[in-house]
Enzyme design. Structure first.
Site, mmCIF file in Angstrom:
data_model
loop_
_atom_site.group_PDB
_atom_site.id
_atom_site.type_symbol
_atom_site.label_atom_id
_atom_site.label_comp_id
_atom_site.label_asym_id
_atom_site.label_seq_id
_atom_site.Cartn_x
_atom_site.Cartn_y
_atom_site.Cartn_z
ATOM 1 C CB SER A 1 -48.306 -6.032 58.008
ATOM 2 O OG SER A 1 -47.823 -6.358 59.280
ATOM 3 C CG ASP B 1 -41.004 -3.542 58.909
ATOM 4 O OD1 ASP B 1 -41.303 -3.556 60.126
ATOM 5 O OD2 ASP B 1 -41.802 -3.870 58.011
ATOM 6 C CG HIS C 1 -44.580 -2.462 59.259
ATOM 7 N ND1 HIS C 1 -44.220 -3.614 58.584
ATOM 8 C CD2 HIS C 1 -45.817 -2.723 59.779
ATOM 9 C CE1 HIS C 1 -45.178 -4.517 58.710
ATOM 10 N NE2 HIS C 1 -46.165 -4.003 59.418
#
Lengths: 278, 278
Positions: free
Chosen positions: B148, B224, B257
């Site tokens: 991320s 995600d 995620h």
């Protein structure tokens, strides 16, 4: 029985779920985690139970256990229950080693514990029925493992139910609550002062009294700070030798009591259970 | 440079350590984690850097990343820095996506951030020097990955330092801070309104401006929740195609995620980096 899905996450080609249900045994909402690997439609997969240690919930092993790769490889459902009833009406103790987070997998007989602290009945009867109903589980192929207090749970539940579990393993188990401070506090509190009533919750005593498991594997870290006073692996070695219970009990050099230890060897335990499911 | 050992745990036949040091770049005590597999005396091992995402410290991947088995198998040192300076004098923001836990791997130029928020210099210069001195690291063989915000860090630091990193990978990276709300808030705050100054912190802009990496691997989960508004993997695909940067960018069906996603594929990334260290 109705099951609430708390969360699901795709992981290692399967589904890691967390579920909650109203437990008749504990009188509370109980939460547990289940990993189901991807599988053929209609397939039924063997089930490995993992019982956690003091202070833990289902979440510790689910986040830190590193078990999903091996469960996916071998096609095994992994069930991780909580360690005690939770919530406001449930009695508790100031210590981390008694009350909430410390159910010791017993059915308490003393007040104020006996209404809620029924983790033996929960793991031996209620939750298996729920798992059999809600997941693609082959309940003729079950194994059980656990850590510390949960290793004690795996050993004692395994020894009392040899027809249910093909294989029993443990990480750093409390092998004899009769012979350690954690056990004396917990069993004294849940069951009372009569130590004869403790024997069915003591792996060494169960073996001495004639209980056996089909296959037994134990790993213990040599650098575990609880080894000498609480875990006392040597008592299990002696009990197995005296009774002729075959067992593989390994001292792992330099490993401590943490999930850094468990995660190192849990995949190997899963492969070992898988051989007994074949 | 002096290093304080916060903790060490034996795991997967190696040592998982957590260390702290006084950072000249950030003006704070910085904490980071290092896994060193067992190795021959005198051996020097390649180094894989893992940069974490928003809100994380070194601890998230260390506990949940499932990387140690693969690092032990391939003989790779795994370094997990923190995501920002910490502590009382460090300025912060009310949001989770700016300030502490959200350093975005930039050297801030604006008040009040520029004194402490120097995560680019910390990862590019200060921490590598410390790692080279304190661990059995072969600094001629380095790779970098991250998740991320840390995927953004891995991509941009990799693109700016192609001579240092043989291989660059990322999990669900922010591929263009110029084109997403997280990036606009963070780079606007740390660097000011002149978007030209942001380009060296934007993987897609760096590639468009001529930067290249020797090898690039990206995994992104299709489920995600940040994919559409923040991560925008498609922009990286387009930038690589337009510039002739070879890349393997994979959409992983059904993954989200979380670390349930990262831990599924991190071992595969480690094996991929290992091939580039050979």
């Amino acid at each position: 029985m109705s099951l609430e899905t708390v969360s699901t996450n795709r992981s290692h080609g399967g589904t890691q779920g967390v579920y909650a249900h109203a437990s008749a045994e504990t009188g509370t909402t109980m939460t547990f985690a289940v990993f189901v690997p991807d599988h053929e439609p209609g397939a039924r997969l063997p089930v490995l139970w993992y019982l956690s240690g003091l202070t833990c919930t289902h979440a510790n092993v689910t986040e830190k256990g590193e078990f999903r790769a091996a469960c996916a490889e071998h096609g095994i459902i992994f069930v991780a229950p909580d360690t005690s009833p939770r919530g406001e009406p449930v009695p508790d103790d100031e210590g981390y080693d008694f009350g909430k987070g410390a159910g010791f997998y017993v059915d308490a007989t003393k007040e104020p514990w006996k209404a809620n602290f029924r983790m033996r009945a929960y793991i031996e009867r209620e939750l298996p029925a729920l798992v059999a109903e809600a997941f693609p589980a082959d309940m003729t192929r079950q194994g059980i493992t656990g850590h510390s207090m949960g290793g004690h749970g795996a050993l004692t539940i395994g020894l009392r139910n040899p027809q249910r579990f093909r294989s029993v393993s443990a990480f750093a188990p409390i092998v004899s609550p009769l012979a350690c401070p954690w056990g004396e506090k917990a069993l004294g509190g849940y069951l009372g002062a009569d130590r004869a009533a403790w024997r069915e919750y003591d792996a060494c005593a169960l073996i001495a009294d004639g209980a056996r498991v089909p296959a037994l594997l134990v790993d213990q870290g040599s650098a575990d700070g609880f080894l000498e006073d609480q875990l006392k692996t040597g008592l299990l070695v002696e009990a197995c030798e005296a009774a002729g219970q075959s067992a593989t009990i390994r001292m792992q050099e330099g490993y401590d009591h943490s999930y850094y230890f468990i995660s190192t060897f849990l995949g190997e335990h899963i492969a070992w259970h898988a051989r007994h499911f074949a």
